[in-house]
Design a protein around this motif. Structure first.
Motif, PDB file in Angstrom:
ATOM      1  N   ALA A  70     -14.279  -0.789  10.331  1.00 24.37           N
ATOM      2  CA  ALA A  70     -13.627  -1.088   9.075  1.00 24.37           C
ATOM      3  C   ALA A  70     -14.186  -0.194   7.882  1.00 24.37           C
ATOM      4  O   ALA A  70     -13.379   0.400   7.108  1.00 24.37           O
ATOM      5  CB  ALA A  70     -13.812  -2.498   8.470  1.00 24.37           C
ATOM      6  N   SER A  71     -15.341   0.596   8.169  1.00 25.91           N
ATOM      7  CA  SER A  71     -15.971   1.262   7.175  1.00 25.91           C
ATOM      8  C   SER A  71     -15.759   2.898   7.551  1.00 25.91           C
ATOM      9  O   SER A  71     -16.119   4.084   6.968  1.00 25.91           O
ATOM     10  CB  SER A  71     -17.263   1.132   7.000  1.00 25.91           C
ATOM     11  OG  SER A  71     -18.034   1.470   8.396  1.00 25.91           O
ATOM     12  N   ASN A 139      -1.976   3.037  14.022  1.00 22.81           N
ATOM     13  CA  ASN A 139      -3.202   3.339  13.296  1.00 22.81           C
ATOM     14  C   ASN A 139      -3.153   2.643  11.842  1.00 22.81           C
ATOM     15  O   ASN A 139      -4.033   1.882  11.200  1.00 22.81           O
ATOM     16  CB  ASN A 139      -3.808   4.798  13.103  1.00 22.81           C
ATOM     17  CG  ASN A 139      -4.408   4.929  14.701  1.00 22.81           C
ATOM     18  OD1 ASN A 139      -4.651   4.472  15.264  1.00 22.81           O
ATOM     19  ND2 ASN A 139      -4.199   6.512  14.947  1.00 22.81           N
ATOM     20  N   GLN A 140      -2.067   3.052  10.901  1.00 19.95           N
ATOM     21  CA  GLN A 140      -2.116   2.460   9.505  1.00 19.95           C
ATOM     22  C   GLN A 140      -1.776   1.155   9.362  1.00 19.95           C
ATOM     23  O   GLN A 140      -2.217   0.251   8.679  1.00 19.95           O
ATOM     24  CB  GLN A 140      -0.979   3.309   8.701  1.00 19.95           C
ATOM     25  CG  GLN A 140       0.560   3.012   9.205  1.00 19.95           C
ATOM     26  CD  GLN A 140       0.865   4.126  10.304  1.00 19.95           C
ATOM     27  OE1 GLN A 140       0.151   4.794  11.078  1.00 19.95           O
ATOM     28  NE2 GLN A 140       2.222   4.492  10.466  1.00 19.95           N
ATOM     29  N   ASP A 141      -1.133   0.774  10.530  1.00 13.53           N
ATOM     30  CA  ASP A 141      -0.850  -0.892  10.623  1.00 13.53           C
ATOM     31  C   ASP A 141      -2.189  -1.783  10.985  1.00 13.53           C
ATOM     32  O   ASP A 141      -2.076  -2.820  10.199  1.00 13.53           O
ATOM     33  CB  ASP A 141       0.155  -1.196  11.845  1.00 13.53           C
ATOM     34  CG  ASP A 141       1.569  -0.829  11.385  1.00 13.53           C
ATOM     35  OD1 ASP A 141       1.920  -0.488  10.081  1.00 13.53           O
ATOM     36  OD2 ASP A 141       2.359  -0.771  12.025  1.00 13.53           O
ATOM     37  N   ILE A 142      -2.816  -1.265  11.918  1.00  9.00           N
ATOM     38  CA  ILE A 142      -4.079  -1.927  12.277  1.00  9.00           C
ATOM     39  C   ILE A 142      -5.084  -2.039  10.948  1.00  9.00           C
ATOM     40  O   ILE A 142      -5.837  -2.913  10.722  1.00  9.00           O
ATOM     41  CB  ILE A 142      -4.819  -1.500  13.625  1.00  9.00           C
ATOM     42  CG1 ILE A 142      -5.781  -2.533  14.105  1.00  9.00           C
ATOM     43  CG2 ILE A 142      -5.114  -0.193  13.684  1.00  9.00           C
ATOM     44  CD1 ILE A 142      -5.386  -4.005  14.226  1.00  9.00           C
ATOM     45  N   SER A 143      -5.079  -0.742  10.429  1.00 11.30           N
ATOM     46  CA  SER A 143      -5.942  -0.674   9.202  1.00 11.30           C
ATOM     47  C   SER A 143      -5.661  -1.480   8.170  1.00 11.30           C
ATOM     48  O   SER A 143      -6.270  -2.315   7.572  1.00 11.30           O
ATOM     49  CB  SER A 143      -6.254   0.746   8.805  1.00 11.30           C
ATOM     50  OG  SER A 143      -6.343   1.849   9.617  1.00 11.30           O
ATOM     51  N   ALA A 144      -4.450  -1.774   7.614  1.00 11.96           N
ATOM     52  CA  ALA A 144      -3.837  -2.904   6.866  1.00 11.96           C
ATOM     53  C   ALA A 144      -3.946  -3.985   7.445  1.00 11.96           C
ATOM     54  O   ALA A 144      -4.591  -4.940   6.354  1.00 11.96           O
ATOM     55  CB  ALA A 144      -2.350  -2.685   6.616  1.00 11.96           C
TER      56      ALA A 144
END
Length: 161
Positions: A70-71, A139-144
């Motif tokens: 997360a960080s 990547n952008q979906d799992i981050s969201a």
């Protein structure tokens, strides 16, 4: 396995957030308080199953045992759940799953000891089963998604069988 609707109502508390993996449509749906978010995924190229070293996506109820990354920047690669400078198929975030039901929580079938994750991938996304058993996302979906879900969020993996 039991009737899915009956099983969901027995496992989730009222207003409890949850994720649903739909194998036939290669979608992940996050639902909470009447709101739904939908993401394209890919599941195991070998299909669905719980056997050790089968490279199949396990079925049934799980929960997110750990949220990793997360960080870190969204384009981070991971090796053995640690940030890596070497490109791998696991990137961005890792949601490490732990099985709840007996068929995915026994020694040779335990989802957590099989290292079953929902994770990002840098691979081109085809929305077809092509992973080694994990649930892969952009990547952008799992981050969201990692920002949306609470700790220990429940996950139901439906093979469609």
């Amino acid at each position: 396995m039991q009737n899915t609707t009956s099983q969901i109502s027995q496992t989730l508390k009222k207003h409890e957030p949850a994720m649903f993996i739909l194998g036939t449509s290669q979608l992940l749906i996050y639902a909470h308080n009447g709101t739904k978010r939908q993401f394209h995924i890919t599941t195991g190229a070998n299909g669905f199953g719980e056997s050790h070293n089968s490279f199949k996506t396990p079925r049934g109820w799980h929960y997110v045992r750990a949220k990793i990354g997360a960080s870190l920047p969204a384009n981070t690669y991971f090796s053995a759940r640690r940030p890596s400078n070497t490109p791998t198929d696991i990137s961005s975030r890792i949601l490490w799953l732990c099985g709840i039901e007996s068929h995915n929580h026994q020694p040779k079938q335990h989802s957590m000891s099989r290292y079953i994750y929902i994770h990002g991938t840098p691979k081109p996304f085809l929305k077809t089963p092509q992973s080694l058993g994990c649930i892969n996302m952009r990547n952008q979906d799992i981050s969201a998604l990692a920002l949306l879900i609470p700790s220990y969020c429940k996950v139901y993996i439906d093979s469609g069988e």
